[in-house]
Every structure is written in structure tokens, then in C-alpha cells.
Design a protein around this motif. Structure first.
Motif, mmCIF file in Angstrom:
data_model
loop_
_atom_site.group_PDB
_atom_site.id
_atom_site.type_symbol
_atom_site.label_atom_id
_atom_site.label_comp_id
_atom_site.label_asym_id
_atom_site.label_seq_id
_atom_site.Cartn_x
_atom_site.Cartn_y
_atom_site.Cartn_z
ATOM 1 N N LEU A 163 0.829 -1.206 0.000
ATOM 2 C CA LEU A 163 0.000 0.000 0.000
ATOM 3 C C LEU A 163 0.863 1.256 0.000
ATOM 4 O O LEU A 163 0.566 2.229 -0.705
ATOM 5 N N LYS A 164 1.941 1.250 0.770
ATOM 6 C CA LYS A 164 2.840 2.402 0.817
ATOM 7 C C LYS A 164 3.456 2.666 -0.546
ATOM 8 O O LYS A 164 3.501 3.812 -1.019
ATOM 9 N N LEU A 165 3.938 1.605 -1.193
ATOM 10 C CA LEU A 165 4.547 1.761 -2.516
ATOM 11 C C LEU A 165 3.540 2.317 -3.507
ATOM 12 O O LEU A 165 3.848 3.249 -4.271
ATOM 13 N N PHE A 166 2.334 1.766 -3.485
ATOM 14 C CA PHE A 166 1.294 2.254 -4.395
ATOM 15 C C PHE A 166 0.944 3.724 -4.103
ATOM 16 O O PHE A 166 0.933 4.562 -5.007
ATOM 17 N N LEU A 171 -0.733 6.416 -9.704
ATOM 18 C CA LEU A 171 -0.906 6.219 -11.144
ATOM 19 C C LEU A 171 0.290 5.556 -11.835
ATOM 20 O O LEU A 171 0.252 5.322 -13.033
ATOM 21 N N GLU A 172 1.332 5.247 -11.070
ATOM 22 C CA GLU A 172 2.479 4.559 -11.664
ATOM 23 C C GLU A 172 2.166 3.069 -11.763
ATOM 24 O O GLU A 172 1.721 2.442 -10.808
ATOM 25 N N LEU A 173 2.407 2.501 -12.946
ATOM 26 C CA LEU A 173 2.085 1.100 -13.188
ATOM 27 C C LEU A 173 3.206 0.199 -12.684
ATOM 28 O O LEU A 173 4.372 0.381 -13.047
ATOM 29 N N PHE A 174 2.844 -0.785 -11.844
ATOM 30 C CA PHE A 174 3.806 -1.749 -11.322
ATOM 31 C C PHE A 174 3.449 -3.146 -11.820
ATOM 32 O O PHE A 174 2.315 -3.600 -11.630
ATOM 33 N N THR A 175 4.394 -3.819 -12.442
ATOM 34 C CA THR A 175 4.177 -5.203 -12.824
ATOM 35 C C THR A 175 4.296 -6.093 -11.587
ATOM 36 O O THR A 175 4.845 -5.684 -10.560
ATOM 37 N N LYS A 176 3.802 -7.313 -11.692
ATOM 38 C CA LYS A 176 3.962 -8.261 -10.586
ATOM 39 C C LYS A 176 5.439 -8.520 -10.310
ATOM 40 O O LYS A 176 5.854 -8.657 -9.162
ATOM 41 N N GLY A 207 -11.999 -2.884 1.438
ATOM 42 C CA GLY A 207 -13.309 -2.838 0.799
ATOM 43 C C GLY A 207 -13.213 -2.291 -0.617
ATOM 44 O O GLY A 207 -14.071 -1.508 -1.052
ATOM 45 N N ASP A 208 -12.194 -2.718 -1.331
ATOM 46 C CA ASP A 208 -11.876 -2.165 -2.654
ATOM 47 C C ASP A 208 -12.232 -3.181 -3.743
ATOM 48 O O ASP A 208 -11.463 -4.119 -3.996
ATOM 49 N N PRO A 209 -13.383 -3.034 -4.407
ATOM 50 C CA PRO A 209 -13.797 -4.020 -5.408
ATOM 51 C C PRO A 209 -12.906 -3.992 -6.649
ATOM 52 O O PRO A 209 -12.399 -2.939 -7.043
ATOM 53 N N ILE A 216 -6.794 0.497 -5.611
ATOM 54 C CA ILE A 216 -5.849 -0.294 -6.405
ATOM 55 C C ILE A 216 -6.538 -0.784 -7.676
ATOM 56 O O ILE A 216 -7.502 -1.557 -7.614
ATOM 57 N N GLN A 217 -6.043 -0.347 -8.793
ATOM 58 C CA GLN A 217 -6.636 -0.703 -10.083
ATOM 59 C C GLN A 217 -5.785 -1.761 -10.784
ATOM 60 O O GLN A 217 -4.556 -1.661 -10.824
ATOM 61 N N THR A 218 -6.434 -2.771 -11.311
ATOM 62 C CA THR A 218 -5.751 -3.774 -12.117
ATOM 63 C C THR A 218 -5.728 -3.322 -13.573
ATOM 64 O O THR A 218 -6.770 -2.994 -14.143
ATOM 65 N N VAL A 219 -4.535 -3.283 -14.147
ATOM 66 C CA VAL A 219 -4.392 -3.010 -15.575
ATOM 67 C C VAL A 219 -4.129 -4.370 -16.212
ATOM 68 O O VAL A 219 -3.024 -4.906 -16.139
ATOM 69 N N TRP A 220 -5.147 -4.935 -16.797
ATOM 70 C CA TRP A 220 -5.100 -6.330 -17.217
ATOM 71 C C TRP A 220 -3.943 -6.603 -18.155
ATOM 72 O O TRP A 220 -3.722 -5.898 -19.128
ATOM 73 N N GLY A 221 -3.195 -7.655 -17.824
ATOM 74 C CA GLY A 221 -2.052 -8.061 -18.635
ATOM 75 C C GLY A 221 -0.800 -7.262 -18.364
ATOM 76 O O GLY A 221 0.258 -7.551 -18.945
ATOM 77 N N LYS A 222 -0.885 -6.243 -17.483
ATOM 78 C CA LYS A 222 0.277 -5.387 -17.233
ATOM 79 C C LYS A 222 0.649 -5.308 -15.757
ATOM 80 O O LYS A 222 1.809 -5.413 -15.409
ATOM 81 N N GLY A 223 -0.335 -5.077 -14.882
ATOM 82 C CA GLY A 223 0.006 -4.958 -13.468
ATOM 83 C C GLY A 223 -1.030 -4.168 -12.697
ATOM 84 O O GLY A 223 -2.234 -4.269 -12.974
ATOM 85 N N TYR A 224 -0.558 -3.346 -11.759
ATOM 86 C CA TYR A 224 -1.439 -2.612 -10.855
ATOM 87 C C TYR A 224 -0.972 -1.165 -10.707
ATOM 88 O O TYR A 224 0.201 -0.857 -10.873
ATOM 89 N N ARG A 225 -1.926 -0.292 -10.333
ATOM 90 C CA ARG A 225 -1.575 1.085 -10.014
ATOM 91 C C ARG A 225 -2.561 1.654 -8.998
ATOM 92 O O ARG A 225 -3.694 1.159 -8.872
ATOM 93 N N PHE A 226 -2.116 2.679 -8.296
ATOM 94 C CA PHE A 226 -2.923 3.305 -7.243
ATOM 95 C C PHE A 226 -3.688 4.480 -7.823
ATOM 96 O O PHE A 226 -3.108 5.380 -8.440
ATOM 97 N N ILE A 227 -5.020 4.491 -7.626
ATOM 98 C CA ILE A 227 -5.853 5.558 -8.190
ATOM 99 C C ILE A 227 -6.571 6.334 -7.095
ATOM 100 O O ILE A 227 -7.488 7.110 -7.381
ATOM 101 N N GLY A 228 -6.173 6.115 -5.828
ATOM 102 C CA GLY A 228 -6.805 6.865 -4.746
ATOM 103 C C GLY A 228 -6.576 8.356 -4.885
ATOM 104 O O GLY A 228 -5.481 8.798 -5.237
ATOM 105 N N GLU A 229 -7.605 9.129 -4.598
ATOM 106 C CA GLU A 229 -7.511 10.583 -4.740
ATOM 107 C C GLU A 229 -7.158 11.229 -3.408
ATOM 108 O O GLU A 229 -7.912 11.109 -2.433
ATOM 109 N N PRO A 230 -6.011 11.914 -3.334
ATOM 110 C CA PRO A 230 -5.627 12.562 -2.068
ATOM 111 C C PRO A 230 -6.540 13.731 -1.750
ATOM 112 O O PRO A 230 -7.032 14.421 -2.644
ATOM 113 N N LEU A 231 -6.745 13.969 -0.466
ATOM 114 C CA LEU A 231 -7.594 15.088 -0.020
ATOM 115 C C LEU A 231 -6.730 16.218 0.532
ATOM 116 O O LEU A 231 -5.615 15.993 0.984
#
Length: 231
Positions: A163-166, A171-176, A207-209, A216-231
Motif C-alpha cells: 500500500l505504501k509503494l502504491f 498512477l504509476e504502473l507496477f508489474t507483478k 473494501g476495494d472491489p 488499487i486498479q488492475t491493468v489487465w495483462g500489465k500490473g497494478y496502479r494506485f488511483i486513490g484521490e488525495p484530499l
């Protein structure tokens, strides 16, 4: 005393560099592989990193990429590869490039120059200890605590590290592969399912579907990225 991390698999060269810099007043930690060097970097505070390009387990370019996810400290790449293309490639993330063979006086001069520039011109600001995101997520960085709608979320150390890394690289894409190397510090790519398992567990706790994620968003076939909006 400045702390220097030396990552070099050639024992003869490493011992000479370590002896030279120690005599020049630095405290030098020596690692012989890329993964060992990355583990040392995560375990202690350093003011500068010297890293060879060709290393066992993880090459110097990969080591620098992982370091840059956490720090902007000076990094000097040392390598027997001395073409213009090699130097341009190495300087993509490194601050300086020292081609072998090099004189020890040149090494000391470049180390001093990078440290001087770092302390003089890098006016760093400490990140806020508490960060809030939309949809009720709050992270206390120093205490390593996670809250969702003001209720503490009981995450494991690996889940927190993910979670910290994300969150610190939105929005940075991380592969597995990148996540496994950075968080687990292992070269065995047969264990990538471990990444999937931990991200699934983290999502459930937040509770993140998967289909309509808040964090945490899955970019299919590529990896994951964080899309949480800071306040």
C-alpha cells in the motif's frame, strides 16, 4: 560520517574502493549482489550509492530503479561498459557514471561532488505524516497505521509495504515482477502468485472491489496502479 552503499561483485575492485573511501572518512557498506544491495538499502540510511552495472541476481539498472522508488539520494554507476550509449542508458536514473578503469582520485572527487551537490541544492521537505484519501482511507506513515472510515485496518507488514509503494507513487504502473522484487526482494519469479494473494487480501481489507476500485486498479495483462484521490 557519510554512509555509502557499495554494490560490486568483483571482490578485488570492491575492497580497493571500500578501503579508499574508508580512509577518506566515509563509512562503507559492501554488498556483492543486486538483491543484497537493495536489502541493505532498505535496512539502513545511506547518503550515496555506488553500484556496478553487471551484478548477480539483479543488475545495476534494476537496482537504481528500485532505489528511485524510495529516494533521490546520489547514485553513481560504475561499469566496464564505456560506450556513449551505455553512459546515456546508465544516466537515465543515476546521477553520475564512472567507467572502469578509473583512478581512485577521480572516484573520491566524484563522490565528494555528488554529496556536496546533494546537501547544498536538495532542500528536501518532509512528507506529511498523515495522508488522507477519498473514500475514507487514511495512512499514518511514521506509525505504519492504516484507517478506513476512522476504523483501524489490521494489515500485515507486506500488505502495508504494498500500500505504501502504491500510495506514494500514484498512477504509476507496477508489474507483478517489479512488486515481487521490490517488496519481497527475491529473484525467483516462480512465486509471483504471492503478489496476487497479498493484493487480494489488501483489497478485501480496504473494501476495494476489483471491477470498480477506489484505490488499487488492475491493468489487465500489465500490473497494478494506485488511483486513490488525495484530499
Amino acid at each position: 560520517m557519510n554512509q555509502i552503499l557499495l554494490i560490486e561483485d568483483d571482490q578485488e575492485i570492491a575492497k580497493i574502493i571500500q578501503h579508499t573511501l574508508t580512509n577518506d572518512g566515509y563509512n562503507v557498506t559492501w554488498a556483492t549482489t543486486g538483491l543484497e544491495g537493495l536489502a541493505d538499502f532498505k535496512a539502513a540510511r545511506f547518503d550515496l550509492v555506488l553500484v556496478d552495472w553487471m551484478l548477480p541476481e539483479m543488475d545495476g539498472l534494476q537496482v537504481i530503479e528500485h532505489i528511485r522508488l524510495e529516494s533521490d539520494i546520489p547514485v553513481i554507476m560504475i561499469s566496464a561498459r564505456n560506450t556513449e550509449v551505455d553512459k546515456v542508458t546508465g544516466l537515465a536514473d543515476a546521477d553520475d557514471y564512472l567507467a572502469k578503469p578509473f583512478s581512485l582520485e577521480e572516484l573520491k572527487a566524484r563522490v565528494r561532488a555528488q554529496l556536496k551537490r546533494w546537501y547544498r541544492y536538495n532542500h528536501l521537505t518532509l512528507p506529511q505524516n498523515i495522508q488522507h484519501f477519498s473514500n475514507g482511507l487514511t495512512i499514518h506513515w511514521q506509525e505504519q497505521l492504516v484507517y478506513l472510515n476512522e476504523a483501524e485496518v489490521n494489515v500485515t507488514q507486506k500488505e502495508y509495504d504494498l500500500l505504501k509503494l502504491f500510495a506514494q507513487h500514484p498512477l504509476e504502473l507496477f508489474t507483478k515482477e517489479a512488486l515481487y522484487q521490490h517488496i519481497w526482494q527475491q529473484a525467483d519469479m516462480d512465486q509471483l502468485h504471492t503478489v496476487t494473494v497479498h493484493i487480494k487480501a489488501l483489497r478485501e481489507k480496504l473494501g476495494d472491489p476489483v471491477k470498480n476500485p477506489h484505490f488499487i486498479q488492475t491493468v489487465w495483462g500489465k500490473g497494478y496502479r494506485f488511483i486513490g484521490e488525495p484530499l
